[in-house]
Write an enzyme that holds these catalytic residues in place. Structure first.
Site, short mmCIF file in Angstrom:
data_model
loop_
_atom_site.label_atom_id
_atom_site.label_comp_id
_atom_site.label_asym_id
_atom_site.label_seq_id
_atom_site.Cartn_x
_atom_site.Cartn_y
_atom_site.Cartn_z
N GLY A 107 32.35 38.43 36.30
CA GLY A 107 31.04 39.09 36.32
C GLY A 107 31.03 40.36 37.15
N HIS A 108 29.86 41.03 37.13
CA HIS A 108 29.74 42.33 37.81
C HIS A 108 29.87 42.20 39.32
CE1 HIS A 108 25.09 41.66 37.47
NE2 HIS A 108 25.63 40.88 38.38
#
Length: 354
Positions: A251-252
């Site tokens: 994920g970011h």
């Protein structure tokens, strides 16, 4: 037709020994041109044996040379040993891996830029770059020496790719991504897609622009169909020497520490930080906004929901110290027996009360 790898893969055993820090026992002038397992070996092969039983099989094979350890070789008393050349070391798997890398041709290496690639005129490419048909390169891209872009690779604008990188077919590198030297990315990986960021209220889910990028440091390998999201603000970072298996989601704003190992189908939610040499087993998951300490190991299918201490081995869902998880599992297996005992005790108490 694009030419294949023109690298000369014929090596003297003595040269391979010097390159890998191993010791030759036998014919140092022997020439070899490939490295493979015992069953596939031919008269010009190097094979390896890191167990006594494997060495017995290797001695019967056609292989010209065997990578093994001093300890294992001394355990074998066989006339066949005199017919083979050995590369002896305390680390046979590591030495064999280096030799196999030296002897194995680099896939897709041509040193040519195909006329059927679509390349913006602002692209800056180094020496001996291989760019195959179907590659698309946007504006302001930099590509280092000896890097290979296989068929169908797509590179977005303002991307930097270092030297000696290999991007397999169908890899997509989104805008602003930075890839350092000696990185391998397998087919179908998507690097720099938008992170999963939304502001939710009673009127719906409102997209938060993902304005960061992805940084892949040197000597990282990324498996097939891996997705690494760009940061919402600031970078998502995969640090030096880390290896990612296939089908992984990152994920970011995640940070994966140096030399970590992430096994297939694991996932890491946004803004989590992994320390150095963290290992995540297959199908394990890590929630967002936590830190995993150096040398943390999570077993397969672990669900990691809180920070860890250095060197801990965790398992289960939610994950906890593995020894404690094993105790819980043992108690759960006994649960039907405990239920019957409780029922019996309740019955006896009821009889006593009467």
């Amino acid at each position: 037709m694009i030419a294949g790898n023109e690298k000369d893969n014929n090596y003297k055993i003595s040269k391979l020994a010097a390159m890998t820090g191993s010791e030759v026992k036998g014919d140092g002038a022997l020439m070899v041109d490939n490295a493979c397992g015992v069953g596939e070996s031919v008269k010009t092969s190097v094979t390896f044996a890191d167990q006594k039983e494997y060495l017995k099989e290797a001695l019967k094979s056609e292989a010209a040379a065997i990578v093994s350890s001093y300890e294992i070789c001394n355990q074998i008393d066989s006339d066949l040993k005199a017919e083979k050349t050995f590369l002896l070391t305390d680390h046979p798997r590591r030495v064999y891996a280096k030799i196999a890398d030296i002897l194995t041709p680099q896939p897709y290496q041509s040193g040519k830029i195909s006329e059927r690639a679509v390349i913006d005129q602002s692209c800056r490419a180094g020496k001996n770059v291989s760019i195959h048909p179907g590659v698309v390169i946007a504006e302001n891209v930099e590509i280092g020496d000896n890097t290979i872009l296989a068929p169908g690779v797509i590179i977005g604008p303002d991307v930097e790719i270092g030297e000696n990188c290999l991007l397999h077919p169908g890899v997509i590198i989104e805008r602003d991504t930075v890839i350092e030297n000696d990185v391998i990315i397998q087919s179908g990986a998507v690097i720099g897609s938008d992170g999963f960021g939304f502001a939710t209220d009673e009127s719906g889910h409102h997209k938060i622009p993902q304005q960061g990028n992805v940084i892949i440091e040197a000597e990282v390998e990324i498996g097939a169909n891996v997705t690494i999201d760009r940061g919402a603000s600031g970078p998502t970072i995969i640090k030096k020497g880390t290896k990612l298996d296939n089908l992984i989601q990152i994920g970011h704003n995640v940070e994966v520490g140096e030399e970590s190992l992430l096994v297939s189908q694991c996932g890491i939610a946004g803004s989590t930080k992994l320390g150095r040499r963290v290992t995540l087993g297959g199908q394990s998951g890590v929630v967002g906004h936590i830190n995993l300490a150096d040398n943390t190991t999570a077993a397969a299918r672990a669900m990691v929901t809180s920070r860890t201490k250095e060197g801990v081995f965790i398992s289960g869902a939610p994950a906890q110290v593995h020894r404690e998880a094993l105790k819980e599992q043992a108690y759960l297996r006994r649960l039907p027996k405990y239920i019957e005992q409780i029922k019996e005790l309740e019955k006896r108490i009821e009889e006593l009360e009467k």
